[in-house]
Motif scaffolding. Structure first.
Motif, PDB file in Angstrom:
ATOM      1  N   TYR A   1       0.895  -1.141   0.104  1.00  0.00           N
ATOM      2  CA  TYR A   1      -0.052   0.066  -0.015  1.00  0.00           C
ATOM      3  C   TYR A   1       0.900   1.222   0.019  1.00  0.00           C
ATOM      4  O   TYR A   1       0.215   2.254  -0.136  1.00  0.00           O
ATOM      5  N   SER A   2       2.002   1.218   0.272  1.00  0.00           N
ATOM      6  CA  SER A   2       3.020   2.357   0.395  1.00  0.00           C
ATOM      7  C   SER A   2       3.443   2.418  -1.021  1.00  0.00           C
ATOM      8  O   SER A   2       3.921   3.609  -1.476  1.00  0.00           O
ATOM      9  N   GLY A   3       3.344   1.664  -1.924  1.00  0.00           N
ATOM     10  CA  GLY A   3       4.000   1.788  -3.386  1.00  0.00           C
ATOM     11  C   GLY A   3       5.433   1.512  -3.527  1.00  0.00           C
ATOM     12  O   GLY A   3       5.939   1.537  -4.611  1.00  0.00           O
ATOM     13  N   TYR A   4       5.870   0.832  -2.502  1.00  0.00           N
ATOM     14  CA  TYR A   4       7.378   0.550  -2.673  1.00  0.00           C
ATOM     15  C   TYR A   4       7.293  -1.070  -2.722  1.00  0.00           C
ATOM     16  O   TYR A   4       6.319  -1.652  -2.729  1.00  0.00           O
ATOM     17  N   THR A   5       8.600  -1.706  -3.017  1.00  0.00           N
ATOM     18  CA  THR A   5       8.889  -3.007  -3.126  1.00  0.00           C
ATOM     19  C   THR A   5       9.771  -3.502  -2.019  1.00  0.00           C
ATOM     20  O   THR A   5      10.725  -2.587  -1.623  1.00  0.00           O
ATOM     21  N   MET A   6       9.771  -4.895  -1.770  1.00  0.00           N
ATOM     22  CA  MET A   6      10.881  -5.224  -0.836  1.00  0.00           C
ATOM     23  C   MET A   6      12.063  -5.857  -1.609  1.00  0.00           C
ATOM     24  O   MET A   6      11.901  -6.017  -2.916  1.00  0.00           O
ATOM     25  N   PRO A   7      12.966  -6.079  -1.012  1.00  0.00           N
ATOM     26  CA  PRO A   7      14.087  -6.515  -1.777  1.00  0.00           C
ATOM     27  C   PRO A   7      13.829  -7.927  -2.258  1.00  0.00           C
ATOM     28  O   PRO A   7      12.857  -8.609  -1.929  1.00  0.00           O
ATOM     29  N   GLN A   8      14.407  -8.353  -3.311  1.00  0.00           N
ATOM     30  CA  GLN A   8      14.183  -9.624  -4.012  1.00  0.00           C
ATOM     31  C   GLN A   8      14.314 -10.776  -3.027  1.00  0.00           C
ATOM     32  O   GLN A   8      15.043 -10.829  -2.304  1.00  0.00           O
ATOM     33  N   LYS A   9      13.169 -11.866  -3.392  1.00  0.00           N
ATOM     34  CA  LYS A   9      13.216 -12.849  -2.459  1.00  0.00           C
ATOM     35  C   LYS A   9      13.129 -12.682  -1.039  1.00  0.00           C
ATOM     36  O   LYS A   9      13.378 -13.403  -0.065  1.00  0.00           O
ATOM     37  N   SER A  10      12.281 -11.618  -0.654  1.00  0.00           N
ATOM     38  CA  SER A  10      11.996 -11.331   0.601  1.00  0.00           C
ATOM     39  C   SER A  10      11.031 -12.085   1.411  1.00  0.00           C
ATOM     40  O   SER A  10      11.097 -12.638   2.530  1.00  0.00           O
ATOM     41  N   THR A  11      10.244 -12.571   0.631  1.00  0.00           N
ATOM     42  CA  THR A  11       9.023 -13.511   1.230  1.00  0.00           C
ATOM     43  C   THR A  11       9.161 -14.981   0.523  1.00  0.00           C
ATOM     44  O   THR A  11       9.493 -15.121  -0.535  1.00  0.00           O
ATOM     45  N   TYR A  12       8.645 -15.783   1.372  1.00  0.00           N
ATOM     46  CA  TYR A  12       8.338 -17.421   0.910  1.00  0.00           C
ATOM     47  C   TYR A  12       6.956 -17.815   1.538  1.00  0.00           C
ATOM     48  O   TYR A  12       7.111 -18.375   2.543  1.00  0.00           O
ATOM     49  N   PHE A  13       6.046 -17.661   0.628  1.00  0.00           N
ATOM     50  CA  PHE A  13       4.735 -17.849   1.134  1.00  0.00           C
ATOM     51  C   PHE A  13       4.739 -19.255   1.127  1.00  0.00           C
ATOM     52  O   PHE A  13       5.187 -20.069   0.082  1.00  0.00           O
ATOM     53  N   TYR A  14       4.270 -20.143   2.223  1.00  0.00           N
ATOM     54  CA  TYR A  14       4.467 -21.655   2.353  1.00  0.00           C
ATOM     55  C   TYR A  14       3.089 -21.980   2.662  1.00  0.00           C
ATOM     56  O   TYR A  14       2.098 -21.545   3.217  1.00  0.00           O
ATOM     57  N   PRO A  15       2.460 -23.254   2.220  1.00  0.00           N
ATOM     58  CA  PRO A  15       3.231 -24.029   1.131  1.00  0.00           C
ATOM     59  C   PRO A  15       3.117 -23.355  -0.172  1.00  0.00           C
ATOM     60  O   PRO A  15       2.227 -22.477  -0.891  1.00  0.00           O
TER      61      PRO A  15
END
Length: 435
Positions: free
Chosen positions: A395-409
């Motif tokens: 919602y801020s319009g920014y992005t996280m660094p690459q591969k910051s999240t790993y949704f599981y499964p």
């Protein structure tokens, strides 16, 4: 705000489907080389469409797809439907059983600037190009990306719970997860799904490269077909949607491994950190992940001989000069990439996305092993990202660094495929959803 549609999936024929567990595969960006080689041995495994063999992989996938259609290996469903997809799983060292509930549908492919589908990560151009070429050659979406909608009233769960009692497929995948697929054909129920999602923003949880590929493909097709109505198949994307308000949405931590830094020195790094962090030595490095668990702004530093728990001093937060809003500056990921990777290790923020000095690993034990074996100079152990953090970034319009999240499964590939070829995408005349 977000338009979704039911669709007629292509699925393996009844005979092949009896062994559906032999036909599924991990997503293209998580499947290992070893897994690939094993899966390629089955001539009908979905890996041949999602990660086709060299040379000319896209051409190979397109030819194989036509062969499967011609000989009836895969058959298109007669009725449009919403495909309900449940994943039953447990996490390591926890007795709790989870069930992530969601459904697969077509969703209109929106430009990022429309702020309907929101991203939290940037993409790697080469990976996007691979997905575009595959989509162009096959006109097939082999696996659903993972999107998130927010519904605190859980309006759709009752419909999904009813449908899942009559499953099409049920199998245990490579993650040890039990995957169950069902379908809803009832017009009234499907329109309920469409109406509930219509006023929602969708957060793209997983599949940024596949979605970006669909987006670029759409614009190429619109340029080639100036008279397009907007309802053609190339305007839509295959997506698995789950509710952010459920307690079964898990995001596993992704640790950083540092390698190849010239003049790397543990003592110098600690000296650079001590102005902003409380630093405590840890006797047993294999407990680092447990020691920092649940503590904001806390990280584990793992060197070959030593390990440390570090935690940012609150008064240092104002030192962050990156042009982010306050809520983004407070994220663990921002603090790690600013204070540790840029300030202490000397890798500027603008270079971190493409840096060959930063590797990503979800396995704490792998990080420990690689540092001990000197395959990495150090590891930065971090906590999992919360869904609230993901929302803040989106919602801020920014992005996280690459591969910051790993949704599981991870969603698996092979249960169904979605065609955007016009004669296969278009609803049959008897469908109540004909436009």
């Amino acid at each position: 705000m977000a338009e979704i549609l039911p669709f007629r999936a292509w699925r393996y024929n009844r005979e092949l489907s009896r062994n559906i567990d032999e036909l599924t595969s991990p997503l293209f960006d998580v499947v290992s080389e070893r897994q690939r080689k094993a899966l390629y041995q089955n001539p009908y495994n979905s890996i041949h469409l999602s990660v086709p063999v060299q040379p000319d992989p896209a051409e190979h996938a397109a030819a194989l797809l036509e062969q499967w259609k011609d000989d009836g290996s895969i058959v298109q469903d007669k009725l449009p439907g919403i495909y309900v997809y449940y994943q039953y799983f447990k996490l390591a060292n926890s007795p709790k059983a989870y069930c992530r509930k969601g459904f697969i549908c077509h969703i209109r492919t929106y430009d990022w600037s429309e702020n309907v589908i929101l991203r939290h990560e940037n993409t790697i151009p080469k990976a996007v190009n691979d997905r575009i070429e595959l989509l162009e050659k096959t006109e097939l979406q082999v696996s659903a990306t993972h999107g998130l909608y927010t519904d605190p009233d859980f309006e759709l769960e009752k419909l999904m719970d009813e449908a899942i009692t009559v499953p099409i497929y049920e199998t245990e995948d490579y993650q040890g997860v039990r995957d169950v697929l069902a379908v809803i054909h009832d017009e009234k129920a499907i329109r309920r799904f469409m109406n509930v999602i219509r006023d929602k923003n969708i957060i793209l949880a997983d599949g940024h490269h596949r979605y970006e590929g669909s987006l670029i493909y759409k614009h190429k097709m619109l340029k080639a077909h100036p008279g397009a109505t907007g309802n053609e198949g190339f305007n839509y994307h295959l997506m698995y949607l789950t509710n952010t308000e459920a307690d079964d949405l898990r995001i596993l931590p992704t640790h950083r491994l540092i390698t190849g830094i010239a003049s790397f020195n543990e003592e110098t790094i600690l000296q650079k950190l001590e102005a902003d962090f409380i630093i405590k030595p840890v006797e047993d490095s294999d407990t680092l992940n447990e020691i920092i668990a649940g503590k904001p702004w806390a990280f584990g530093l793992m060197f070959r001989e030593n390990a440390y728990k570090i935690r940012l001093k609150p008064e240092s937060l104002h030192k962050i000069t990156w042009p982010f809003p306050e809520e983004i500056k407070k994220l663990d990921l921002t603090i790690m990439h600013y204070f540790i990777i840029e300030k202490a290790l000397g890798i500027p923020g603008k270079d971190q996305r493409q840096s060959e000095n930063i590797m990503f690993d979800r396995s704490f034990s792998d990080c420990l092993k690689k540092v001990i074996k000197e395959e990495a100079q150090m590891a930065i152990i971090t906590n999992e990202v919360s869904i609230d953090d993901v929302k803040k970034v989106c919602y801020s319009g920014y992005t996280m660094p690459q591969k910051s999240t790993y949704f599981y499964p991870k969603v698996i590939c092979g249960f169904l495929f979605s065609s955007v070829k016009e004669e296969e995408f278009r609803e049959p005349i008897y469908s109540p959803f004909v436009k």
